[in-house]
Design an enzyme around this catalytic site. Structure first.
Site, mmCIF file in Angstrom:
data_model
loop_
_atom_site.group_PDB
_atom_site.id
_atom_site.type_symbol
_atom_site.label_atom_id
_atom_site.label_comp_id
_atom_site.label_asym_id
_atom_site.label_seq_id
_atom_site.Cartn_x
_atom_site.Cartn_y
_atom_site.Cartn_z
ATOM 1 N N GLU A 54 0.717 -1.308 -0.054
ATOM 2 C CA GLU A 54 -0.023 0.162 0.073
ATOM 3 C C GLU A 54 1.034 1.210 0.144
ATOM 4 O OE1 GLU A 54 -3.207 1.251 -0.132
ATOM 5 O OE2 GLU A 54 -2.216 3.015 0.014
ATOM 6 N N ALA A 62 -12.271 3.366 6.009
ATOM 7 C CA ALA A 62 -13.471 3.808 5.449
ATOM 8 C C ALA A 62 -13.530 5.132 4.663
ATOM 9 C CB ALA A 62 -14.636 3.722 6.549
ATOM 10 N N CYS A 64 -15.324 6.241 2.761
ATOM 11 C CA CYS A 64 -16.838 6.832 2.481
ATOM 12 C C CYS A 64 -17.022 7.590 3.922
ATOM 13 C CB CYS A 64 -17.707 5.630 2.453
ATOM 14 S SG CYS A 64 -17.329 4.488 1.057
HETATM 15 C C1 FAD Z 1 -15.372 11.094 0.130
HETATM 16 C C2 FAD Z 1 -15.907 10.144 -0.493
HETATM 17 C C3 FAD Z 1 -17.031 9.281 0.105
HETATM 18 C C4 FAD Z 1 -17.544 8.062 -0.431
HETATM 19 N N1 FAD Z 1 -18.654 7.600 0.015
HETATM 20 C C5 FAD Z 1 -19.128 6.452 -0.441
HETATM 21 C C6 FAD Z 1 -20.301 6.023 -0.128
HETATM 22 O O1 FAD Z 1 -21.016 6.568 0.864
HETATM 23 N N2 FAD Z 1 -20.734 4.680 -0.476
HETATM 24 C C7 FAD Z 1 -19.886 4.152 -1.473
HETATM 25 O O2 FAD Z 1 -20.333 2.823 -2.045
HETATM 26 N N3 FAD Z 1 -18.833 4.604 -1.907
HETATM 27 C C8 FAD Z 1 -18.391 5.769 -1.625
HETATM 28 N N4 FAD Z 1 -16.989 6.174 -1.739
HETATM 29 C C9 FAD Z 1 -16.231 5.408 -2.892
HETATM 30 C C10 FAD Z 1 -15.664 4.349 -2.138
HETATM 31 O O3 FAD Z 1 -14.727 4.867 -1.072
HETATM 32 C C11 FAD Z 1 -14.521 3.615 -3.178
HETATM 33 O O4 FAD Z 1 -15.223 2.877 -4.060
HETATM 34 C C12 FAD Z 1 -13.843 2.531 -2.536
HETATM 35 O O5 FAD Z 1 -12.839 3.117 -1.720
HETATM 36 C C13 FAD Z 1 -12.953 1.871 -3.603
HETATM 37 O O6 FAD Z 1 -12.081 1.009 -2.965
HETATM 38 P P1 FAD Z 1 -10.731 0.288 -3.800
HETATM 39 O O7 FAD Z 1 -10.414 -0.856 -2.767
HETATM 40 O O8 FAD Z 1 -11.362 -0.005 -5.173
HETATM 41 O O9 FAD Z 1 -9.946 1.585 -3.911
HETATM 42 P P2 FAD Z 1 -9.298 2.539 -3.047
HETATM 43 O O10 FAD Z 1 -10.101 2.750 -1.668
HETATM 44 O O11 FAD Z 1 -9.059 3.805 -3.554
HETATM 45 O O12 FAD Z 1 -7.897 2.084 -2.658
HETATM 46 C C14 FAD Z 1 -6.715 2.081 -3.560
HETATM 47 C C15 FAD Z 1 -5.502 1.998 -2.744
HETATM 48 O O13 FAD Z 1 -4.622 1.622 -3.582
HETATM 49 C C16 FAD Z 1 -3.314 2.338 -3.400
HETATM 50 N N5 FAD Z 1 -2.673 2.299 -4.354
HETATM 51 C C17 FAD Z 1 -2.734 2.417 -5.864
HETATM 52 N N6 FAD Z 1 -1.825 2.316 -6.708
HETATM 53 C C18 FAD Z 1 -0.649 1.725 -5.959
HETATM 54 C C19 FAD Z 1 0.643 1.513 -6.177
HETATM 55 N N7 FAD Z 1 0.852 1.254 -7.440
HETATM 56 N N8 FAD Z 1 0.989 0.738 -5.091
HETATM 57 C C20 FAD Z 1 0.696 0.580 -3.838
HETATM 58 N N9 FAD Z 1 -0.368 0.957 -3.527
HETATM 59 C C21 FAD Z 1 -1.026 1.612 -4.605
HETATM 60 C C22 FAD Z 1 -3.761 3.773 -3.039
HETATM 61 O O14 FAD Z 1 -2.810 4.452 -2.293
HETATM 62 C C23 FAD Z 1 -5.071 3.369 -2.234
HETATM 63 O O15 FAD Z 1 -4.937 3.621 -0.784
HETATM 64 C C24 FAD Z 1 -16.659 7.573 -1.419
HETATM 65 C C25 FAD Z 1 -15.392 8.035 -1.799
HETATM 66 C C26 FAD Z 1 -15.171 9.038 -1.402
HETATM 67 C C27 FAD Z 1 -13.778 9.846 -1.655
#
Ligand code: FAD
Length: 591
Positions: A54, A62, A64
């Protein structure tokens, strides 16, 4: 800070010879999908060697919940990354509780698919390493879309994606001299942040390039209902305006936002114009992207490389209504993806069928929920649609906590299949949309909806739930009993010298409160309509309305029965009328 060398040395050296045959699962990205996939994989396979890489300091938080941290409802950011019993999910937790190795502050730079290795670098120390995998998981999430905008890097210009963003915004809102903030983009993140800033006493302006808020989620009239409410709560909403540049002061702090329609003072700006999939690493490794630009995966969430899985905001999904590929980045989906991937990297055969884009959230005292296709999306895809726009109380109207809900249903006119729904208001929108999402998943039609055995008691709902009511309106339209004009259709005609007659069938008390101000309005309360038919011109088209158009529909049926031709009612009545209304006291016509 993680010392790569030390951490990498530890697991191999500490395990016996049996571990040499372990399944090595390497996960890039450790928030929603990544952490879930790791935890699920561990539950299924106690012997796998699981590593999360990470880039950030924190993991498994979270995202969200960040708006509620900015608002102050969540006091400490650690609450967003703790278990329900208060244990913080950090690297030590993952190592001790789950035997999952975490390399945080570590960036995955390159995937070598032939050698099955990933090159990583510790972003704090610069230390590099190469990690081998048997199964690789890409859960690299999304990135905020960056506008090409002069001034985008001034101080106090934020994005909201990572924990550091939320920490910085809260710090500025709490301790800075921020009186006015401009949020660029009228989407989910912009609106949730608006609530947080308003709660902190900051004046909020939202600038949106298109002609409505939440253009990807709602139809225009539903968004207009929200807009009317937010304006009433003091938010300054500027639609059809494009931000042209941000201007700073001598210290590099943002001061003004220039738009195509003027200048707005602001001591804080949030850029929230969308999210794009973070796929560069995958693309460089030759993995296939889909038509949306996100990673293409099969229903087992496998990329075109069978040893590489991907999920969450970096992949596209199949839309369950249309079968088309869509990019809808949501935490709800990301978590489900993690579970499926955790199964499949440990020998399982789980599948993920697809999504409906079900989204629920709260803005001030309004609840907002949607699922499936909007009318606009459905029409664009070539569906001939039936729609209903139905306001009403979310529970027995006499119960003290009853609150208004506006429901819009969209169905396929060809076969009655439900295509989508939106619900908004202070009432319980989420329950309705969750029911609808379930119905849509199983291919329900408008005839199935009123038959659902939903619970009823006055504190929770009404004997005919708002959903069933909306479905009945659709059935009446389909069966030719009900004919309606949408607010937009009626407004377009009122803006011309169209000779349409608007028949207001409300009570005197209602009319005293609020009026649709137009010389073509004729007022005959429903109870008097049968006796006063002679006052209505038979040669002109009549559109009946009341507060929510239930009586408007009844009036239409009365006039149908009396031989008036082509009578209609106004969809949603005055509650859903998104245009200005006039306070109607001292009405001289009152009888
Ligand atoms: C303010 C906000 C409110 C939200 N509210 C909601 C809600 O109410 N309901 C809902 O369903 N969704 C909501 N979302 C969306 C939800 O947060 C995301 O859809 C979810 O976090 C996606 O999860 P993920 O694991 O795909 O990616 P992420 O949570 O974005 O995690 C990806 C991680 O990968 C890491 N990473 C990327 N590239 C690399 C690399 N090359 N090497 C190492 N690490 C890397 C990043 O640092 C990051 O920490 C919200 C988003 C935000 C920003």
């Amino acid at each position: 800070m993680t010392r790569l060398g030390a951490v990498l040395a530890a697991p191999d050296s500490g395990k016996n010879a049996k571990t040499m045959k372990q399944n090595r699962i390497l996960i890039i990205g450790g928030v929603a999908t990544g952490a879930k996939a790791a935890a699920r994989a561990r539950r299924r396979d106690p012997h796998a060697e699981i590593t999360i890489v990470e880039r950030g300091r924190l993991l498994s938080y979270a995202g969200c919940g960040m708006p509620y941290y900015i608002q102050g409802q969540v006091r400490d950011f650690h609450e967003l990354m703790s278990t329900p019993v208060g244990v913080i999910r950090d690297g030590t937790f993952f190592q001790n509780v789950k035997d999952i190795r975490v390399l945080n502050q570590t960036l995955a730079e390159k995937i070598d698919r032939v050698r099955k290795t990933v090159s990583v670098v510790n972003v704090a120390s610069g230390e590099k390493a190469e990690l081998a995998y048997d199964k690789l998981v890409l859960s690299t999430g999304g990135l905020p879309v960056e506008p090409r905008l002069e001034g985008a890097n001034l101080n106090q210009v934020f994005r909201l994606n990572l924990p550091d963003d939320a920490l910085a915004i809260r710090e500025a809102a709490e301790h800075g001299q921020v009186k006015r903030a401009v949020l660029i983009g009228g989407g989910l993140i912009g609106l949730e942040t608006a609530e947080a800033l308003v709660a902190r006493g900051i004046h909020v302006t939202i600038v949106e390039m298109l002609d409505q808020l939440l253009p990807a989620m709602l139809d225009w009239e539903v968004a207009a209902f929200l807009e009317k409410y937010l304006r009433g709560r003091g938010l300054d909403i500027r639609l059809r305006q494009k931000v042209t540049r941000l201007e700073g002061d001598g210290q590099g702090n943002v001061q003004r936002v220039h738009t195509t329609a003027g200048v707005i003072e602001a001591q804080m700006v949030l850029l929230a114009i969308g999210v794009r999939p973070n796929v560069q690493l995958a693309k460089d490794a030759g993995l296939t992207l889909g038509p949306t630009g996100a990673l293409a995966v099969n229903d087992q969430l496998q990329t075109n490389d069978p040893d590489i899985y991907a999920g969450g905001d970096c992949v596209e999904c199949t839309h369950l209504v249309t079968g088309q590929k869509v990019f809808v980045p949501l935490g709800s989906t990301a978590n489900k993806h993690g579970h499926v991937i955790g199964d499949n990297v440990t020998g399982g055969q789980s599948t993920f069928p697809g999504i409906l884009g079900t989204t629920v959230f709260k803005v001030l005292d309004y609840n907002l929920a949607r699922t499936g296709l909007t009318e606009t999306q459905a029409r664009r895809l070539g569906y001939n649609v039936l729609t209903a726009l139905v306001p009403g109380p979310d529970r027995a109207h006499y119960y003290p906590t009853a609150a208004t809900l506006l429901v819009k249903l969209v169905a396929d006119a060809a076969n009655g299949r439900l295509l989508g729904a939106q619900a908004i208001g202070p009432g319980d929108a989420v329950k309705r949309i969750d029911v609808l999402a379930t119905a849509l998943t199983f291919g329900a039609t408008i005839d199935n909806l009123p038959d659902l055995d939903l619970g009823y008691a006055p504190p929770y709902s009404s004997p005919v739930d708002p959903l069933a009511h909306a479905a009945n309106v659709l059935r009446n339209k389909r069966d030719g009993l009900a004919r309606a004009l949408t607010p937009q259709q009626l407004k377009a005609r009122l803006d011309t010298d169209d000779p349409v007659v608007l028949l207001d069938v409300r009570t005197p008390a209602e009319r005293d409160q609020m009026q649709l101000h137009d010389p073509r309005v004729v007022w005959i309360p429903l109870g008097q309509l049968r006796k006063r038919l002679g006052e209505l011109p038979r040669e002109r088209e009549i559109v009946c309305f009341c507060k929510v158009s239930q009586r408007g529909f009844e009036a239409q049926r009365v006039l149908d029965g009396e031989g008036f031709a082509g009578v209609k009612f106004l969809d949603g009545g005055l509650v859903a009328w998104p245009y200005p209304l006039r306070a109607g006291n001292n009405n001289p016509e009152r009888k």
